[in-house]
Every structure is written in C-alpha cells, then in structure tokens.
Scaffold this active site. Structure first.
Site, PDB file in Angstrom:
ATOM      1  N   HIS A 156       0.826  -1.208   0.000  1.00 38.46           N
ATOM      2  CA  HIS A 156       0.000   0.000   0.000  1.00 38.46           C
ATOM      3  C   HIS A 156       0.866   1.268   0.000  1.00 38.46           C
ATOM      4  O   HIS A 156       2.055   1.250   0.323  1.00 38.46           O
ATOM      5  CB  HIS A 156      -0.901   0.010   1.238  1.00 38.46           C
ATOM      6  CG  HIS A 156      -0.123   0.024   2.524  1.00 38.46           C
ATOM      7  ND1 HIS A 156       0.471   1.158   3.048  1.00 38.46           N
ATOM      8  CD2 HIS A 156       0.176  -0.971   3.395  1.00 38.46           C
ATOM      9  CE1 HIS A 156       1.092   0.872   4.167  1.00 38.46           C
ATOM     10  NE2 HIS A 156       0.928  -0.428   4.401  1.00 38.46           N
ATOM     11  N   GLU A 158      -2.626  -6.915   7.698  1.00 41.22           N
ATOM     12  CA  GLU A 158      -1.272  -6.847   8.228  1.00 41.22           C
ATOM     13  C   GLU A 158      -1.103  -7.712   9.470  1.00 41.22           C
ATOM     14  O   GLU A 158      -2.088  -8.053  10.148  1.00 41.22           O
ATOM     15  CB  GLU A 158      -0.929  -5.382   8.561  1.00 41.22           C
ATOM     16  CG  GLU A 158       0.470  -5.134   9.085  1.00 41.22           C
ATOM     17  CD  GLU A 158       1.567  -5.663   8.174  1.00 41.22           C
ATOM     18  OE1 GLU A 158       1.689  -6.897   8.035  1.00 41.22           O
ATOM     19  OE2 GLU A 158       2.309  -4.844   7.632  1.00 41.22           O
TER      20      GLU A 158
END
Length: 217
Positions: free
Chosen positions: A23, A97
C-alpha cells in the site's frame, strides 16, 4: 498448502500469478510508527504512490484485484483498479497486516524501550501464523483463478514474511526494504508459492526509514 485447481492441457496444475503490492504511505509510515492492524488511512503521498504503481502496472494484463481490508490497502486497491479499468477489489480478510499487539502506535525507539529484545510483546502475531493464514488465502484464490494474473494489495509485514518463507530467510538482505507502492511477483504452482521478482529498495548507510526487518507496516 494444497489447493484443488483445474489442470492445464499439459496435465499439470495451471499457474496463478500473484503480484503483491505494498500500500501507499500513511502518516504513521512517515513518522515511523508501528501500524500492524491499526486502521490508518493513506496520506496524499500514499495516494500518489498508489497511482504511480498503477502506471507501472499498465503494460501487464490483469484478471482481478484483491485487497486487505485495512484502509491503507483497500484505498490503494481502489486507486489502482480505477486506473487499470479493473472491477471492484475483492476484500480478503486474511491479507490484513500482521497483528502487532501492544507495540502498535509506538515508534521503534519506544518499542525498544518498553519491550527490549527478548521481551514478549502481548498480542504480537507469530510469523508462522501469518504464513499459514496468507498461504491459505492465496491457495483459495489460486483454486478459483487458475491461469489468471491477480493483483494483491497488502502490507510490508505480509510481503516480508512471505519473502522470508519462500527464500528460506535469504531475502530481504541487509539494506533492502519493501517500499510503499512496490510490486513483488509470485506464482502459485504445484501447491507452492514461488518468488519470481522481489522489488527491493536499497538504502545507503545512515539513511533514515524502514529497515529490512522493520515492522513499520
């Protein structure tokens, strides 16, 4: 990790290509705070990084795009999907994550002060658990998308853990780190994840930022 897939004409399992994109930048990335599962959005730089990643990906064919549910990944995925003319990103919770528990929100210096090396961090997800959940998710995607090319928006900790797993700890090397917006190519073949390209960024001694082992994600 086993997965049932349609065979290709040669009689072998068809290969699914995964390009895993980190990202774009967030303010916590900028200030070197450990994010983990804390849901921090992109900043303006991060949105620009996602658009730049999309530009680099324009020359390749893509069949689908999937994403971690965290805002920094899903917004990056939406930016890239729009630029590439892809359908709405599919959200895959297992791509989130690594959970960093009690150290989320801390800088590295604060983490070392509160939890020096060797001290157990409450709530910190093990790398083994990360590998297991992410490989299971990729196996499921590969089973449904044999022969396809899939973009995956995820996180530095996820990418780093997969790299260590598939290279038996050889990558990332000292001085290499996983930059925001970087693209890392893998293929799923014969029930295995194989690395085909690591988009490593290198740093000179004394540069500030993330280290190869850094959990700023």
């Amino acid at each position: 990790m086993s997965a049932q897939r349609s065979p290709d004409p040669s009689g072998e399992s068809a290969t699914t290509t995964f390009s895993i994109v980190r990202h774009g930048q967030t303010d916590w990335n900028l200030h070197h705070r450990i994010q983990g599962s804390t849901d921090i959005p992109l900043n303006a730089t991060g949105r620009a990084e996602a658009a730049a990643a999309a530009e680099r990906l324009q020359s390749r064919r893509w069949d689908a795009i999937v994403s971690s549910p965290l805002l920094r990944a899903s917004e990056s995925a939406h930016i890239i999907a729009a630029e590439l003319g892809l359908s709405e990103p599919l959200i895959v919770p297992a791509l989130t994550e690594r959970h960093h528990g009690a150290i989320e929100g801390l800088t590295f210096a604060e983490r070392q002060h509160r939890f020096p090396d060797g001290v157990v961090v409450p709530g910190l997800e093990t790398r083994r658990d990360v590998v297991d959940r992410v490989l299971a998710a990729l196996a499921t995607l590969a089973a449904g998308r044999a022969g396809q090319r899939v973009l995956v928006l995820s996180h530095g900790g996820i990418i780093g853990t997969l790299l260590r797993h598939v290279t038996e700890g050889e990558r990332p090397r000292h001085g290499e780190f996983i930059a925001n917006g970087s693209v890392h190519d893998f293929r799923w073949q014969n029930d295995q994840l194989l690395l085909t390209h690591f988009d490593a960024t290198t740093r000179s001694p004394g540069d500030r930022g993330e280290t190869a082992a850094s959990p700023v994600l």
